[in-house]
Motif scaffolding. Structure first.
Motif, mmCIF file in Angstrom:
data_model
loop_
_atom_site.group_PDB
_atom_site.id
_atom_site.type_symbol
_atom_site.label_atom_id
_atom_site.label_comp_id
_atom_site.label_asym_id
_atom_site.label_seq_id
_atom_site.Cartn_x
_atom_site.Cartn_y
_atom_site.Cartn_z
ATOM 1 N N UNK B 183 -24.502 -19.907 -25.612
ATOM 2 C CA UNK B 183 -23.408 -20.066 -24.648
ATOM 3 C C UNK B 183 -23.940 -20.147 -23.226
ATOM 4 N N UNK B 184 -25.178 -19.684 -22.990
ATOM 5 C CA UNK B 184 -25.680 -19.716 -21.621
ATOM 6 C C UNK B 184 -25.733 -21.139 -21.082
ATOM 7 N N UNK B 185 -26.090 -22.089 -21.927
ATOM 8 C CA UNK B 185 -26.112 -23.456 -21.413
ATOM 9 C C UNK B 185 -24.721 -24.080 -21.463
ATOM 10 N N UNK B 186 -23.964 -23.735 -22.513
ATOM 11 C CA UNK B 186 -22.631 -24.330 -22.647
ATOM 12 C C UNK B 186 -21.690 -23.891 -21.525
ATOM 13 N N UNK B 187 -21.821 -22.634 -21.096
ATOM 14 C CA UNK B 187 -20.900 -22.121 -20.074
ATOM 15 C C UNK B 187 -21.037 -22.919 -18.781
ATOM 16 N N UNK B 188 -22.278 -23.278 -18.430
ATOM 17 C CA UNK B 188 -22.483 -24.035 -17.196
ATOM 18 C C UNK B 188 -21.886 -25.428 -17.302
ATOM 19 N N UNK B 189 -22.046 -26.026 -18.486
ATOM 20 C CA UNK B 189 -21.466 -27.354 -18.690
ATOM 21 C C UNK B 189 -19.950 -27.279 -18.543
ATOM 22 N N UNK B 190 -19.357 -26.260 -19.160
ATOM 23 C CA UNK B 190 -17.898 -26.123 -19.063
ATOM 24 C C UNK B 190 -17.476 -25.887 -17.614
ATOM 25 N N UNK B 191 -18.236 -25.034 -16.919
ATOM 26 C CA UNK B 191 -17.888 -24.736 -15.524
ATOM 27 C C UNK B 191 -17.832 -26.023 -14.695
ATOM 28 N N UNK B 192 -18.890 -26.833 -14.801
ATOM 29 C CA UNK B 192 -18.949 -28.038 -13.985
ATOM 30 C C UNK B 192 -17.860 -29.034 -14.353
ATOM 31 N N UNK B 193 -17.616 -29.118 -15.669
ATOM 32 C CA UNK B 193 -16.562 -29.997 -16.135
ATOM 33 C C UNK B 193 -15.198 -29.563 -15.648
ATOM 34 N N UNK B 194 -14.990 -28.262 -15.715
ATOM 35 C CA UNK B 194 -13.701 -27.702 -15.331
ATOM 36 C C UNK B 194 -13.487 -27.883 -13.830
ATOM 37 N N UNK B 195 -14.563 -27.727 -13.066
ATOM 38 C CA UNK B 195 -14.440 -27.906 -11.615
ATOM 39 C C UNK B 195 -14.040 -29.335 -11.286
ATOM 40 N N UNK B 196 -14.674 -30.287 -11.967
ATOM 41 C CA UNK B 196 -14.322 -31.688 -11.737
ATOM 42 C C UNK B 196 -12.867 -31.919 -12.126
ATOM 43 N N UNK B 197 -12.479 -31.314 -13.233
ATOM 44 C CA UNK B 197 -11.109 -31.489 -13.726
ATOM 45 C C UNK B 197 -10.097 -30.884 -12.746
ATOM 46 N N UNK B 198 -10.466 -29.724 -12.168
ATOM 47 C CA UNK B 198 -9.546 -29.048 -11.240
ATOM 48 C C UNK B 198 -9.342 -29.845 -9.959
ATOM 49 N N UNK B 199 -10.280 -30.766 -9.678
ATOM 50 C CA UNK B 199 -10.119 -31.585 -8.481
ATOM 51 C C UNK B 199 -9.527 -32.951 -8.800
ATOM 52 N N UNK B 200 -9.193 -33.160 -10.069
ATOM 53 C CA UNK B 200 -8.723 -34.489 -10.467
ATOM 54 C C UNK B 200 -7.301 -34.724 -9.967
ATOM 55 N N UNK B 201 -6.930 -36.004 -9.949
ATOM 56 C CA UNK B 201 -5.598 -36.389 -9.472
ATOM 57 C C UNK B 201 -4.490 -35.761 -10.297
ATOM 58 N N UNK B 202 -4.711 -35.682 -11.623
ATOM 59 C CA UNK B 202 -3.581 -35.204 -12.422
ATOM 60 C C UNK B 202 -3.358 -33.707 -12.232
ATOM 61 N N UNK B 203 -4.431 -32.970 -11.936
ATOM 62 C CA UNK B 203 -4.256 -31.546 -11.647
ATOM 63 C C UNK B 203 -3.579 -31.378 -10.277
ATOM 64 N N UNK B 204 -3.970 -32.230 -9.333
ATOM 65 C CA UNK B 204 -3.334 -32.186 -8.016
ATOM 66 C C UNK B 204 -1.837 -32.457 -8.153
ATOM 67 N N UNK B 205 -1.509 -33.464 -8.939
ATOM 68 C CA UNK B 205 -0.095 -33.808 -9.112
ATOM 69 C C UNK B 205 0.643 -32.688 -9.860
ATOM 70 N N UNK B 206 -0.048 -32.061 -10.820
ATOM 71 C CA UNK B 206 0.563 -30.942 -11.539
ATOM 72 C C UNK B 206 0.898 -29.818 -10.555
ATOM 73 N N UNK B 207 -0.008 -29.560 -9.635
ATOM 74 C CA UNK B 207 0.243 -28.508 -8.634
ATOM 75 C C UNK B 207 1.397 -28.908 -7.724
ATOM 76 N N UNK B 208 1.413 -30.188 -7.334
ATOM 77 C CA UNK B 208 2.464 -30.633 -6.420
ATOM 78 C C UNK B 208 3.815 -30.705 -7.127
ATOM 79 N N UNK B 209 3.795 -30.709 -8.471
ATOM 80 C CA UNK B 209 5.062 -30.621 -9.200
ATOM 81 C C UNK B 209 5.519 -29.168 -9.274
ATOM 82 N N UNK B 210 4.694 -28.256 -8.764
ATOM 83 C CA UNK B 210 5.099 -26.856 -8.711
ATOM 84 C C UNK B 210 4.711 -26.046 -9.935
ATOM 85 N N UNK B 211 3.844 -26.590 -10.795
ATOM 86 C CA UNK B 211 3.423 -25.825 -11.972
ATOM 87 C C UNK B 211 2.610 -24.617 -11.522
ATOM 88 N N UNK B 212 2.756 -23.516 -12.255
ATOM 89 C CA UNK B 212 2.013 -22.334 -11.843
ATOM 90 C C UNK B 212 0.543 -22.459 -12.245
#
Lengths: 324, 309
Positions: B183-212
């Protein structure tokens, strides 16, 4: 008309490794209920950051507000706590994003994302939310079977209508449309603008329409604000602004947009480039591109002057007025 | 469904090619008669044994026999012990597979916990700690950490049993250790992926739709980045199984790693072929499983690109 949104003297920056970017330098405007308010300006002028500040999303991008106030329906938006903010976003102020192709989660159907939005802001069962989703889809002229599709199965125009449906789903008082037609081709753009206007009439929401396209803005907006280098330099009714532009930048913008459509040998462009946002602005930021600039323009920031609801920030305009 | 069938056919084709490679590679490894017979054995003795083991036939015929027997579920008899290969593998395989699956599940659990934590607390203390742990986990080989753990927790503190696989407690130490290292290597991969995902347009739009924040993170961002963890899992499971020789020797684990080592040293063709084939089948089925899970998770794979507009 009642004032719905009121932004006063909003200034803010983003700190980057290269230095501090002065993105907004005293933005003031207000949006009335049920009107379509356009903000026009070139890229980097701060239109999107203004919208994101109003939505309280800008802070997520590292944007820090130095001064100013944002008031929505008499409430201080900058003072909202987390819970108020969740309802404010999507429930009271909705957004139609720039790129519909990437703005929906690829793993969920259009229907499930509409239902999700509805159930976030209203106490509804899944069944009720679905019924409402289909009703809204009909208003946005989305065929019911399209709602069952995943985003990657739909065209750009259809996706734009779906994000539009998500925006109006909870009957917000204001819809911020940030360049909603940039990703669409020209024929679809016109259809979409017309659709937006129809929806606005029916739902009674105000629209803040952000664009760099003078044609689109002049087509649907009641009032237009012109933004340059993090400030609103002129703001007036559509006719007032288009027929009687007062700020030299607005005049240049209208000239280069060639709204009358007359055939000419060349397009008019504005010489020079916008100021570097790294430098702290002094005086009028348009001064070094302006044909009418005076020594005063480089030293002092021109204040806002209003005549017949036509606001402008320009020393030269003030001088003209005092003459007449 | 169409998708599952397509993948199934692909798997069969892969196994066919694997069988050829195994068959040839084993035969390239040397002459089994050398280890089975006395060096002073006569040519007649050699020929007799060769005929008995079927090694005198042309290669293509030997391969045919191997494939047809394998299709009927018979992997032949071990040259050295004479017992059916499947029976020998059947004794040793479960220990290895159970350990690997346990390690993988632990790894996925830790990956989700640490990767998500690190991404949410980006550039803060928790994120830094996860980064340091990952670097440590990746820089120490499993066997080294294993030996230290056995010494400390098994021999000195006597918390865990240190050899064999008799009780569930025996699984804890090797399972957790393997899981953590992976998991030591997998966790870093997930972290970086998740960070990219959190900055994606669809997450931004989800936030602007007021999702918690919970919906945004778990329903939209994490689900989109989980496919990476899933793809890695298949790869890591393959490594766990085939890398079992090292782990099993540290924990004196009665598994297939030890068996493979012996079989290769003795040039026991049927046994080596059997083990490698079983490995291949395991890995191919696992990647089939992850493909199907991917499809279940992601409509773009499930519905195929041809429907794209």
């Amino acid at each position: 008309m009642n004032r719905l949104l009121w932004v006063e003297d909003l200034s803010g920056h983003i700190d980057t490794p290269k230095g501090r970017l002065h993105i907004l330098n005293g933005v003031s405007f207000c949006v009335h209920e049920n009107e379509c308010f356009g903000i026009i300006g070139e890229s980097g002028s701060g239109k999107t950051m203004t919208a994101l500040s109003v939505l309280r999303y800008a802070e997520r991008l590292g944007f820090q507000i130095d001064a100013g106030a944002i008031v929505f329906e008499g409430e201080d938006v900058l003072g909202f706590n987390k819970r108020r903010l969740l309802h404010y976003n999507g429930g009271r102020v909705a957004v139609i994003p720039q790129d519909p192709m990437t703005s929906l989660d690829p793993l969920f159907t259009a229907e499930s994302q509409l239902v999700e939005t509805l159930r976030t802001h209203k106490k509804l069962t899944v069944k009720q939310a679905k019924a409402q989703a289909y009703a809204i889809a009909e208003k946005m002229r989305i065929a019911p079977e399209k709602l069952k599709c995943y985003p990657f199965q739909l065209s750009g125009g259809m996706l734009q209508r779906i994000v539009g449906a998500a925006a109006i789903a909870c009957h917000p008082k204001m819809i911020i449309a940030d360049e909603p037609t940039t990703a669409l081709d020209v024929t679809v753009q016109l259809q979409y603008l017309k659709l937006l206007r129809d929806i606005q009439d029916e739902y009674g929401a105000a629209i803040v329409f952000i664009s760099h396209d003078m044609h689109a803005v002049s087509m649907i907006c009641d009032r237009i604000a012109v933004m340059y280098a993090g400030r609103i330099v002129e703001c007036a009714s559509k006719n007032g602004l288009l027929r009687n532009p007062r700020h030299p930048y607005t005049r240049a913008l209208i000239r280069s947009a060639n709204l009358s459509g007359e055939v000419r040998g060349k397009y008019d462009t504005i010489d020079g480039v916008p100021p570097d946002p790294l430098a702290k602005p002094v005086g009028c930021s348009f001064a070094d591109r302006c044909p009418h600039s005076m020594p005063r323009c480089f030293a002092e920031t021109p204040p806002k002057t209003t005549r017949d609801d036509h606001e402008v920030c320009c020393w030269a305009c003030q001088k003209d007025e005092s003459k007449t | 469904m169409k998708y599952a069938v397509k993948k199934l056919v692909q798997s069969a084709v892969i196994l066919f090619f694997v069988s050829i490679v195994i068959f040839l590679a084993v035969r390239a490894s040397g002459d089994p008669l050398q280890s089975l017979l006395d060096p002073r054995a006569s040519d007649a003795q050699r020929a007799a044994l060769s005929a008995k083991l079927g090694l005198d036939k042309p290669l293509i015929v030997q391969y045919g026999i191997f494939v047809f027997d394998a299709l009927r579920g018979d992997l032949g008899n071990s040259h050295s012990s004479g017992r059916p290969v499947l029976e020998i593998i059947g004794e040793k395989l479960p220990g290895t597979v159970v350990l690997s699956i346990m390690a993988l599940l632990i790894a996925i659990l830790f990956t989700l916990l640490l990767g998500t934590l690190a991404a949410v607390k980006k550039n803060r203390a928790a994120d830094r700690i996860v980064a340091v742990l990952s670097a440590l986990g990746q820089s120490f080989p499993v066997f080294f950490v294993g030996i230290i753990a056995v010494q400390l927790l098994g021999v000195k503190l006597r918390i865990f049993p240190i050899s064999g696989a008799d009780t569930p407690l025996h699984y804890v130490l090797p399972g957790v250790l393997l899981g953590l290292c992976v998991s030591s290597s997998m966790a870093l991969v997930l972290r970086n992926n998740l960070l990219a995902e959190l900055e994606s347009d669809h997450v931004k739009f989800a936030r602007l739709r007021g999702l918690n924040e919970r919906s945004v993170l778990f329903r939209h961002a994490l689900r989109n980045s989980f496919s990476t963890v899933l793809s890695l899992s298949a790869f890591i499971f393959a490594n766990l199984i085939t890398g079992s020789i090292v782990i099993e020797s540290v924990f004196a684990w009665p598994g297939i790693g030890e068996l493979s080592y012996q079989a290769i040293m003795k040039r026991d063709f049927p046994l080596v072929q059997g083990i490698v084939l079983i490995f291949a089948i395991l890995i191919v089925s696992l990647s089939l499983l992850t493909d199907i899970l991917h499809a279940a998770l992601d409509p773009r794979i499930r519905l195929g690109k041809e429907e794209m507009q």
